[in-house]
Design an enzyme around this catalytic site. Structure first.
Site, mmCIF file in Angstrom:
data_model
loop_
_atom_site.group_PDB
_atom_site.id
_atom_site.type_symbol
_atom_site.label_atom_id
_atom_site.label_comp_id
_atom_site.label_asym_id
_atom_site.label_seq_id
_atom_site.Cartn_x
_atom_site.Cartn_y
_atom_site.Cartn_z
ATOM 1 N N GLU A 1 -1.629 5.167 13.783
ATOM 2 C CA GLU A 1 -1.345 6.400 13.049
ATOM 3 C C GLU A 1 -1.644 7.615 13.919
ATOM 4 O O GLU A 1 -0.905 8.605 13.906
ATOM 5 C CB GLU A 1 -2.134 6.456 11.753
ATOM 6 C CG GLU A 1 -1.734 7.616 10.857
ATOM 7 C CD GLU A 1 -2.325 7.552 9.458
ATOM 8 O OE1 GLU A 1 -1.873 8.332 8.606
ATOM 9 O OE2 GLU A 1 -3.230 6.726 9.220
ATOM 10 N N HIS B 1 -3.226 7.778 6.180
ATOM 11 C CA HIS B 1 -3.393 6.453 5.578
ATOM 12 C C HIS B 1 -4.784 5.923 5.930
ATOM 13 O O HIS B 1 -5.475 5.388 5.075
ATOM 14 C CB HIS B 1 -2.294 5.516 6.063
ATOM 15 C CG HIS B 1 -2.245 4.217 5.330
ATOM 16 N ND1 HIS B 1 -2.135 4.146 3.962
ATOM 17 C CD2 HIS B 1 -2.304 2.929 5.767
ATOM 18 C CE1 HIS B 1 -2.123 2.876 3.580
ATOM 19 N NE2 HIS B 1 -2.227 2.123 4.666
ATOM 20 N N HIS C 1 -9.843 1.452 -0.065
ATOM 21 C CA HIS C 1 -8.380 1.340 -0.018
ATOM 22 C C HIS C 1 -7.891 0.850 -1.371
ATOM 23 O O HIS C 1 -8.150 -0.278 -1.763
ATOM 24 C CB HIS C 1 -7.981 0.374 1.092
ATOM 25 C CG HIS C 1 -6.514 0.402 1.418
ATOM 26 N ND1 HIS C 1 -5.583 1.017 0.621
ATOM 27 C CD2 HIS C 1 -5.824 -0.118 2.477
ATOM 28 C CE1 HIS C 1 -4.384 0.882 1.145
ATOM 29 N NE2 HIS C 1 -4.502 0.205 2.279
ATOM 30 N N LYS D 1 -10.102 7.418 2.142
ATOM 31 C CA LYS D 1 -10.473 6.006 1.984
ATOM 32 C C LYS D 1 -11.902 5.755 2.477
ATOM 33 O O LYS D 1 -12.510 4.758 2.105
ATOM 34 C CB LYS D 1 -9.497 5.104 2.734
ATOM 35 C CG LYS D 1 -8.100 5.012 2.113
ATOM 36 C CD LYS D 1 -7.224 4.056 2.901
ATOM 37 C CE LYS D 1 -5.832 3.918 2.288
ATOM 38 N NZ LYS D 1 -5.003 5.129 2.483
ATOM 39 N N PHE E 1 1.703 -3.353 4.022
ATOM 40 C CA PHE E 1 2.103 -4.665 4.526
ATOM 41 C C PHE E 1 3.593 -4.859 4.267
ATOM 42 O O PHE E 1 4.117 -4.509 3.208
ATOM 43 C CB PHE E 1 1.328 -5.774 3.814
ATOM 44 C CG PHE E 1 -0.100 -5.943 4.273
ATOM 45 C CD1 PHE E 1 -0.630 -5.201 5.302
ATOM 46 C CD2 PHE E 1 -0.915 -6.882 3.651
ATOM 47 C CE1 PHE E 1 -1.940 -5.372 5.722
ATOM 48 C CE2 PHE E 1 -2.232 -7.069 4.054
ATOM 49 C CZ PHE E 1 -2.749 -6.313 5.095
ATOM 50 N N CYS F 1 0.808 -1.223 0.000
ATOM 51 C CA CYS F 1 0.000 0.000 0.000
ATOM 52 C C CYS F 1 0.838 1.268 0.000
ATOM 53 O O CYS F 1 0.289 2.372 -0.040
ATOM 54 C CB CYS F 1 -0.940 -0.014 1.192
ATOM 55 S SG CYS F 1 -1.888 -1.548 1.296
#
Length: 412
Positions: free
Chosen positions: A314, A303, A340, A335, A399, A163
């Site tokens: 975050e 994010h 996403h 998002k 990831f 991502c």
């Protein structure tokens, strides 16, 4: 040699709420969500919805024969690149083509092609697999075909960091220009992974929301009732140029790219460190690279995935980096509206951040109805906020522990 100033002269977006930059942006400002029941995919899935791009005709931006030889993620990249190039006032590489490059990230690449051709292999044997399978499937083909379309002969490759792929692509392109290796870069991310395998895999690892009765309310970053992210597809592409090159050709400067930070968590395959060490390092590195103090940042496009750990971590990281100023920051997760986009997230969110700076309007985080007590900052809940901001950050975390923070300036 002193680093060169880098500007943005073009932006292109394709999302679940719009097939171009302007329609996507206006839908986001209105808090319009693009999450809906799955179309074109059938099966007994745990999650039966996604943020799909609808109505895209790749033949509007590609030769029909070439479009049939390309995966959907390439179609999305081509459409976004066309929008960016048009806004930049470019039809092809300006001047020396070896001074213009393309870096387009994709976390997964041609997932739809892979599944389609694997089905043919199982059903009909090896000879049924298309000879175009490999070039259609590999993740670098968006960058490759975009470079062919516009004649960009400089640096040309793909970043693959889950991502964070789109963010890494933009940051790397930024470095190419400021180090004097290029004058113009097309960069960003593209992803089209709304597929049976991806839906199954993400759902089985319990990463996806399963709010099947209310899909439009499923993506809810920073909300107490969030239960996972919503899979989306799309593309976001920027045209970056050295400021000198852009001014010399009379281009309109849309904003400045000021800094780039990247780190690795070195912690876990999928879960961030509880203290947000990697995210903290990424944001601090971007600020240091830009030569800015924390209090000069007015907005962060987070994010903000709508997963328990990401949103909590975050938030902790932002508090660590910004201290008392964190409470005065405006933050949002787009998002919540477009899902996403995996490897494309950084590209789209960079464009959104630039538009927010340029227009003085900060997009909302929709579905934020019951704030998580551990997520207690100002996330522009449900309604866009009109506020002039000089500098902003865009975060992308992937990831594998990949973290990217991009810093942009309005340049007023």
């Amino acid at each position: 040699m002193a680093a060169r100033s880098v500007v943005v002269t073009g932006m292109g977006m394709v999302t679940a709420v719009g097939l171009d930059r302007e329609s996507s942006w206006q839908a986001m400002l209105a808090g319009q969500g693009g999450v809906a029941p799955l179309e074109g995919i059938e099966g007994d899935f745990k999650t039966t919805f996604a943020a799909q791009v609808k109505g895209l005709d790749p033949e509007q931006v590609m030769d029909p024969k070439e479009a049939r030889k390309a995966d959907r993620f390439v179609h999305l990249a081509m459409a976004a690149a066309a929008g960016a190039m048009e806004q930049a006032g470019l039809e092809s590489a300006p001047g020396d083509a070896f001074r213009s490059g393309v870096i387009i990230g994709s976390g997964i690449g041609g997932m739809l092609t892979f599944e389609e051709q694997h089905s043919k292999l199982v059903a009909r044997g090896p000879r049924a697999v298309s000879p175009l399978f490999i070039p259609m499937m590999i993740s670098d083909m968006a960058a490759g075909l975009v470079s062919i379309r516009y004649g960009f002969r400089g640096a040309n490759f793909c970043t693959v960091s889950a991502c964070a792929s789109g963010g890494h692509a933009i940051g790397t392109a930024f470095d190419q220009i400021r180090l004097g290796r290029a004058d113009v870069m097309l960069c960003g991310g593209a992803e089209a992974a709304v597929s049976p395998m991806a839906l199954s895999g993400f759902a089985n690892m319990k990463a996806l929301s399963s709010r099947n009765d209310e899909p439009h309310r499923a993506s809810r970053p920073f909300d107490r009732d969030r239960d996972g992210f919503v899979l989306g597809e799309g593309a976001g592409i920027l045209v970056l140029e050295s400021e000198g090159h852009a001014r010399a050709r009379g281009a309109v400067v849309l904003g400045y790219m000021c800094g780039y930070g990247m780190t690795g968590d070195a912690y876990h395959m999928t879960q961030p460190d509880n203290d947000g060490v990697g995210a903290i390092g990424s944001m601090k590195a971007a600020l240091q690279d830009a030569g800015l103090r924390p209090e000069q940042i007015g907005y962060i496009n987070a994010h903000g995935t709508s997963t328990h750990f990401n949103d909590m971590v975050e938030t902790r990281a932002i508090k660590n980096v910004f201290g008392d100023h964190a409470a005065r920051l405006k933050i949002s997760s787009t998002k919540s509206m477009i899902g996403h986009l995996l490897g494309a997230a950084g590209g789209v969110e960079a464009a959104v951040t630039l538009l927010a700076l340029r227009e003085g309007v900060l997009p909302p985080t929709i579905n934020l109805d019951n704030p998580d007590p551990e997520c207690d900052l100002d996330y522009c809940a449900n309604v866009a906020v009109r506020q002039s901001v000089e500098y902003a950050l865009s975060n992308s975390f992937g990831f594998g522990g990949h973290n990217v923070t991009l810093c942009f300036g309005a340049g007023r």
